[in-house]
Design a protein around this motif. Structure first.
Motif, mmCIF file in Angstrom:
data_model
loop_
_atom_site.group_PDB
_atom_site.id
_atom_site.type_symbol
_atom_site.label_atom_id
_atom_site.label_comp_id
_atom_site.label_asym_id
_atom_site.label_seq_id
_atom_site.Cartn_x
_atom_site.Cartn_y
_atom_site.Cartn_z
ATOM 1 N N LEU A 57 108.432 16.817 -36.660
ATOM 2 C CA LEU A 57 108.214 16.802 -37.978
ATOM 3 C C LEU A 57 108.327 18.261 -38.458
ATOM 4 C CD1 LEU A 57 108.499 15.586 -40.908
ATOM 5 C CD2 LEU A 57 106.021 15.404 -40.736
ATOM 6 N N GLN A 58 107.381 19.273 -38.056
ATOM 7 C CA GLN A 58 107.326 20.592 -38.612
ATOM 8 C C GLN A 58 109.001 21.230 -37.934
ATOM 9 O OE1 GLN A 58 106.380 23.270 -40.034
ATOM 10 N NE2 GLN A 58 104.257 23.361 -38.797
ATOM 11 N N LEU A 59 109.239 20.851 -36.788
ATOM 12 C CA LEU A 59 110.827 21.516 -36.329
ATOM 13 C C LEU A 59 111.730 21.189 -37.352
ATOM 14 C CD1 LEU A 59 112.522 22.782 -34.434
ATOM 15 C CD2 LEU A 59 112.665 20.728 -33.046
ATOM 16 N N LEU A 60 111.870 19.750 -37.680
ATOM 17 C CA LEU A 60 112.816 19.163 -38.618
ATOM 18 C C LEU A 60 112.703 19.959 -40.168
ATOM 19 C CD1 LEU A 60 112.988 15.518 -37.620
ATOM 20 C CD2 LEU A 60 114.659 17.416 -37.202
ATOM 21 N N LEU A 61 111.450 19.967 -40.538
ATOM 22 C CA LEU A 61 110.925 20.758 -41.858
ATOM 23 C C LEU A 61 111.603 21.883 -41.953
ATOM 24 C CD1 LEU A 61 109.462 19.396 -44.487
ATOM 25 C CD2 LEU A 61 107.510 20.458 -43.629
ATOM 26 N N ASN A 62 111.220 22.701 -40.848
ATOM 27 C CA ASN A 62 111.541 24.085 -40.903
ATOM 28 C C ASN A 62 113.385 24.290 -40.997
ATOM 29 O OD1 ASN A 62 109.362 26.385 -40.565
ATOM 30 N ND2 ASN A 62 108.690 24.591 -39.593
ATOM 31 N N ILE A 63 113.897 23.457 -40.131
ATOM 32 C CA ILE A 63 115.440 23.548 -40.179
ATOM 33 C C ILE A 63 116.046 23.003 -41.369
ATOM 34 C CG2 ILE A 63 117.508 22.690 -38.998
ATOM 35 C CD1 ILE A 63 115.840 22.578 -36.235
ATOM 36 N N ALA A 64 115.500 22.232 -41.922
ATOM 37 C CA ALA A 64 115.948 21.371 -43.269
ATOM 38 C C ALA A 64 115.706 22.543 -44.171
ATOM 39 C CB ALA A 64 115.380 20.234 -43.742
ATOM 40 N N GLY A 65 114.694 23.268 -44.387
ATOM 41 C CA GLY A 65 114.375 24.142 -45.364
ATOM 42 C C GLY A 65 115.175 25.410 -45.327
ATOM 43 N N MET A 66 115.350 25.935 -44.005
ATOM 44 C CA MET A 66 116.142 27.139 -43.654
ATOM 45 C C MET A 66 117.580 26.937 -43.846
ATOM 46 S SD MET A 66 114.235 27.915 -40.139
ATOM 47 C CE MET A 66 115.437 29.328 -39.913
ATOM 48 N N ALA A 67 118.093 25.696 -43.850
ATOM 49 C CA ALA A 67 119.459 25.283 -44.144
ATOM 50 C C ALA A 67 119.879 25.202 -45.461
ATOM 51 C CB ALA A 67 119.777 23.956 -43.502
ATOM 52 N N VAL A 68 118.979 24.600 -46.118
ATOM 53 C CA VAL A 68 119.088 24.329 -47.583
ATOM 54 C C VAL A 68 118.821 25.881 -48.592
ATOM 55 C CG1 VAL A 68 118.062 23.279 -49.652
ATOM 56 C CG2 VAL A 68 118.194 21.828 -47.878
ATOM 57 N N ALA A 69 118.008 26.608 -48.061
ATOM 58 C CA ALA A 69 117.769 27.901 -48.761
ATOM 59 C C ALA A 69 119.071 28.730 -48.175
ATOM 60 C CB ALA A 69 116.349 28.378 -48.211
ATOM 61 N N GLY A 70 119.374 28.565 -46.912
ATOM 62 C CA GLY A 70 120.524 29.725 -46.709
ATOM 63 C C GLY A 70 121.808 29.258 -47.620
ATOM 64 N N TRP A 71 121.904 28.077 -47.764
ATOM 65 C CA TRP A 71 122.906 27.364 -48.693
ATOM 66 C C TRP A 71 123.054 27.875 -49.983
ATOM 67 C CZ3 TRP A 71 122.642 22.994 -52.060
ATOM 68 C CH2 TRP A 71 123.906 22.561 -52.800
ATOM 69 N N LEU A 72 121.919 27.715 -50.625
ATOM 70 C CA LEU A 72 121.710 28.021 -52.067
ATOM 71 C C LEU A 72 121.784 29.608 -52.186
ATOM 72 C CD1 LEU A 72 118.677 25.900 -53.290
ATOM 73 C CD2 LEU A 72 121.029 25.693 -53.706
ATOM 74 N N THR A 73 121.450 30.350 -51.141
ATOM 75 C CA THR A 73 121.379 31.818 -51.189
ATOM 76 C C THR A 73 122.801 32.006 -51.291
ATOM 77 O OG1 THR A 73 119.310 32.165 -50.285
ATOM 78 C CG2 THR A 73 120.712 34.185 -50.411
ATOM 79 N N LEU A 74 123.535 31.589 -50.228
ATOM 80 C CA LEU A 74 124.733 32.061 -50.242
ATOM 81 C C LEU A 74 125.920 31.487 -51.112
ATOM 82 C CD1 LEU A 74 125.165 31.297 -46.155
ATOM 83 C CD2 LEU A 74 125.643 33.371 -47.095
ATOM 84 N N ALA A 75 125.580 30.467 -51.503
ATOM 85 C CA ALA A 75 126.359 29.988 -52.950
ATOM 86 C C ALA A 75 126.044 30.948 -54.181
ATOM 87 C CB ALA A 75 125.872 28.689 -53.339
ATOM 88 N N PHE A 76 124.790 31.370 -54.378
ATOM 89 C CA PHE A 76 124.433 32.521 -55.437
ATOM 90 C C PHE A 76 125.190 33.553 -55.237
ATOM 91 C CE2 PHE A 76 121.835 35.876 -56.758
ATOM 92 C CZ PHE A 76 121.723 35.772 -58.344
ATOM 93 N N GLN A 77 125.217 34.314 -53.877
ATOM 94 C CA GLN A 77 125.970 35.492 -53.699
ATOM 95 C C GLN A 77 127.531 35.277 -53.724
ATOM 96 O OE1 GLN A 77 124.159 35.810 -49.579
ATOM 97 N NE2 GLN A 77 123.845 37.909 -50.217
ATOM 98 N N GLN A 78 127.968 34.275 -53.482
ATOM 99 C CA GLN A 78 129.423 33.862 -53.773
ATOM 100 C C GLN A 78 129.825 33.949 -55.172
ATOM 101 O OE1 GLN A 78 132.406 31.343 -51.334
ATOM 102 N NE2 GLN A 78 131.436 29.893 -52.913
ATOM 103 N N ALA A 79 128.800 33.332 -56.000
ATOM 104 C CA ALA A 79 129.349 33.249 -57.436
ATOM 105 C C ALA A 79 128.892 34.727 -58.101
ATOM 106 C CB ALA A 79 128.157 32.194 -58.104
ATOM 107 N N VAL A 80 128.117 35.434 -57.670
ATOM 108 C CA VAL A 80 127.979 36.665 -58.011
ATOM 109 C C VAL A 80 129.006 37.464 -57.757
ATOM 110 C CG1 VAL A 80 126.333 38.876 -57.686
ATOM 111 C CG2 VAL A 80 125.344 36.662 -58.314
ATOM 112 N N TRP A 81 129.603 37.773 -56.421
ATOM 113 C CA TRP A 81 130.637 38.461 -56.105
ATOM 114 C C TRP A 81 131.931 37.888 -56.571
ATOM 115 C CZ3 TRP A 81 130.784 43.046 -54.866
ATOM 116 C CH2 TRP A 81 129.567 43.936 -54.434
ATOM 117 N N ARG A 82 132.023 36.761 -56.881
ATOM 118 C CA ARG A 82 133.360 36.161 -57.445
ATOM 119 C C ARG A 82 133.504 36.880 -58.981
ATOM 120 N NH1 ARG A 82 132.372 30.971 -57.519
ATOM 121 N NH2 ARG A 82 133.708 30.539 -55.849
ATOM 122 N N ARG A 83 132.406 37.008 -59.657
ATOM 123 C CA ARG A 83 132.446 37.815 -60.904
ATOM 124 C C ARG A 83 132.757 39.297 -60.646
ATOM 125 N NH1 ARG A 83 127.846 35.673 -65.065
ATOM 126 N NH2 ARG A 83 128.438 33.697 -65.147
ATOM 127 N N ALA A 84 132.213 39.690 -59.595
ATOM 128 C CA ALA A 84 132.712 41.227 -59.612
ATOM 129 C C ALA A 84 134.007 41.230 -58.918
ATOM 130 C CB ALA A 84 131.478 41.651 -58.405
#
Length: 321
Positions: free
Chosen positions: A278-305
């Motif tokens: 459960l610890q392993l799955l929780l970490n991977i899920a949290g990292m994947a979701v956070a990575g996706w959100l961070t990259l989506a935010f960066q893509q939106a910011v740099w689209r404006r740039a």
């Protein structure tokens, strides 16, 4: 500053030069006709700020250079050029914040490749983690976290979703699943050998372990740490400043959890296996979701740039005419 090295088929070179000449961010533009032997064509080189790379690479892909030729993007460690300095100053954005998507995607593919080196690091890191659990050693846990190669494949999951790269998604999922399965199986076999030799007993695994108990007792903080670590790790991967990446490895308990799963399997300890899995799955899920959100935010910011830079280029072209 970045350096472009383009091997262009002769028929495409005029379009390539027109694209580069029209962009005010491009400096140091050179072309050697007939220099390329395979494929036959021309060698074009140019310098440009990191903030302008995405639009230029996208333009070269639209021309079709990558189908028959090649486009190399190389960071320039040291450079002296007033025109290049002026171009970097006038290009919207900061070079440290700029995301070069071609560079990030290439690194994600390279470091998510399922090969013997990747599997060896996964197995050795998981083995060290299992020893750390038996000895209740935080130092060895940290060593296992640093050695583990799983962070970039996890980050590649979010990158594949943001950039719509199904091939990268399959690549990363395969590396993670096969990597953890092979590592857990190998360490389980090693633990069985250690058990047979009398080196490790069930008491060593179930005894109070204050220094490493967090490995098999997931809670809300496990998820929070995984989310924060993934956001920091993705920023380290996409930014020109990468000094914080090692800190991410030390904060996420994926490899230690895999090591405890292996020990639990070797000694038939269901609670250890369930808690660590459960610890392993929780970490991977949290990292994947956070990575996706961070990259989506960066893509939106740099689209404006990019839109701001496109308007700037259009105004400069208008002045030139």
């Amino acid at each position: 500053m970045q350096h472009l090295r383009i091997t262009s088929p002769g028929a495409l070179t005029p379009a390539v030069l027109d694209l580069l000449r029209a962009d005010p961010a491009v400096t140091g533009l050179t072309c050697v006709h007939g220099a390329a032997l395979r494929p036959e064509g021309d060698l074009v080189e140019a310098d440009l700020p990191r903030e302008a790379v995405n639009e230029v690479v996208d333009g070269l892909r639209a021309i079709g250079v990558h189908r028959e030729g090649s486009v190399h993007v190389v960071p320039v460690a040291t450079w002296t050029s007033q025109p290049a300095h002026d171009a970097e100053r006038e290009t919207p954005g900061s070079s440290a914040d700029a995301v070069v998507w071609a560079e990030v995607t290439q690194r994600a593919f390279d470091e998510s490749e399922l090969n013997w080196t990747y599997l060896t690091f996964m197995t050795l890191a998981t083995l060290i983690a299992s020893i750390a659990i038996v000895l209740d050693s935080q130092v060895l846990v940290i060593g296992a976290m640093v050695l583990g190669p799983e962070f970039v494949p996890v980050a590649a999951l979010g990158l594949a979703l943001v950039r719509r790269r199904p091939a990268l998604l399959r690549h990363a999922v395969r590396a993670l699943v096969v990597g953890f399965v092979v590592a857990i199986v190998a360490v389980t076999l090693a633990a069985l050998v250690a058990r047979g030799l009398g080196w490790v007993s069930a008491d060593d695994v179930t005894a109070p372990r204050p220094a490493t108990a967090f490995i098999y007792t997931p809670d809300k903080w496990s998820f929070v740490v995984a989310v924060v670590a993934a956001a920091a790790g993705v920023l380290s991967l996409t930014s020109a400043k990468v000094g914080g990446l090692s800190g991410v490895f030390i904060s996420v308990t994926t490899i230690p959890a895999a090591g405890n799963v292996a020990l639990g399997l070797a000694f038939g300890l269901g609670d250890e296996v369930r808690g660590s899995a459960l610890q392993l799955l929780l970490n991977i899920a949290g990292m994947a979701v956070a990575g996706w959100l961070t990259l989506a935010f960066q893509q939106a910011v740099w689209r404006r740039a990019s839109e701001r830079r496109a308007r700037l280029v259009a105004r400069l072209r208008h002045r030139g005419t």
